[in-house]
Design an enzyme around this catalytic site. Structure first.
Site, PDB file in Angstrom:
ATOM      1  CG  ASP A  35      -1.997  -0.514   0.584  1.00  0.00           C
ATOM      2  OD1 ASP A  35      -2.508  -0.740   0.018  1.00  0.00           O
ATOM      3  OD2 ASP A  35      -3.345  -0.725   1.642  1.00  0.00           O
ATOM      4  CE  LYS A  56      -7.334  -0.725  -1.905  1.00  0.00           C
ATOM      5  NZ  LYS A  56      -8.859  -0.424  -1.373  1.00  0.00           N
ATOM      6  CG  MET A 168      -9.133   7.699   6.298  1.00  0.00           C
ATOM      7  SD  MET A 168      -9.597   5.978   5.962  1.00  0.00           S
ATOM      8  CE  MET A 168      -9.686   4.995   6.820  1.00  0.00           C
TER       9      MET A 168
END
Ligand code: SAH
Length: 259
Positions: A35, A56, A168
């Protein structure tokens, strides 16, 4: 042919925070799917492996999850030792559970290897004790990035009495503030915003629930960052400066009056 995929946590960034088990899995790997939150420095442990970047990040070009699944399956069926390397812990907002289930349904064995998740690492690197006797009896890890905003009960979180660690959250600061204030969390509740935790370019910004949006803007806070919300986030040097622990406890006391 033993088909097996290791789902490995690479930790928050500092290569020294990698586990010994992660190092062993990497050293045995033929193929490593990484990642983009993984620090490339950890790849020194798999010099002979084929490295495939399948990151991603939000807003960037992404590798579809279905494609990642198929890649892992294909290499595992070829008898290769496959390591799926993820930032932090594979099972904390990392799809480790989904990937293990998908592979399991196709007869592929998986082994999960813990990594130090960014929320815990960031707090500790900033000397924030996420639990503290008499101040915070628990920690709640949440993501601000959900498909369905209503699925998280921010009001309950505001009143839960635990330290909140938000992943996030950079693009959602306004909504987080609004929801927590609506849930009667005191406006003066301390907030720490920690960017690039454990890396050389780590930055931290201390604020309050009321001021965090403006302070993050002035600080130019960028992802990846975690938010620590709660009395324990009050003081940058609580671990080393006993004189300032008083400040931490007095803020905690103000907070607890509203709880
Ligand atoms: N599995 C990862 C989390 C992936 S979700 C883990 O356990 O840490 C991605 C989010 O994690 C980012 O948006 C950010 O909120 C957080 N994150 C990951 N690495 C970080 C870092 N080094 N510093 C601060 N936050 C980080």
């Amino acid at each position: 042919m033993s088909a097996k995929v290791w789902l490995v946590g690479a930790g928050p960034g500092d290569p020294e925070l990698l586990t010994l088990k992660a190092v062993r899995a990497l050293s045995e790997a033929d193929v490593v799917l990484i990642d983009d939150l993984v620090n490339d420095a950890v790849l020194e442990h798999c010099p002979g492996a084929r490295i495939i970047a399948v990151g991603k990040r939000g807003g960037c070009r992404s590798t579809p999850q279905a494609f990642i699944h198929r890649l892992m399956l294909r290499y595992a069926r070829q008898g290769k030792c496959v390591v799926r390397l993820k930032g932090g812990d594979p099972c904390i907002f990392g799809r480790g559970g989904e990937e293990a289930q998908w592979l399991g349904e196709r007869g592929i064995e998986t082994e999960l290897v813990n990594g130090i998740t960014a929320g815990l690492a960031g707090a500790t690197q900033c000397a924030i004790p996420l639990t503290l006797r008499g101040v915070a009896r628990g920690v709640t890890l949440v993501t601000a990035h959900t498909q369905d905003e209503s699925s998280l009960n921010w009001q309950a979180l505001a009143q839960g009495g635990t330290t909140l660690v938000v992943y996030m959250g950079v693009a959602k600061l306004c909504e987080i503030r609004e929801q927590l204030l609506a849930g009667a969390m005191p406006a003066e509740t301390p907030v720490a915003m920690i960017e690039n935790a454990s890396l050389a370019h780590q930055r931290e910004c201390r604020s309050t629930l009321m001021a965090m949006v403006e302070d993050a803007c002035a600080f130019a806070l960028k992802s990846p960052a975690i938010l620590v919300i709660g009395a324990v986030a009050a003081n940058p040097s609580c671990a080393s400066d006993p004189a300032r622990q008083g400040a931490l406890f007095s803020v905690a006391h103000v907070g607890s009056q509203h709880a």
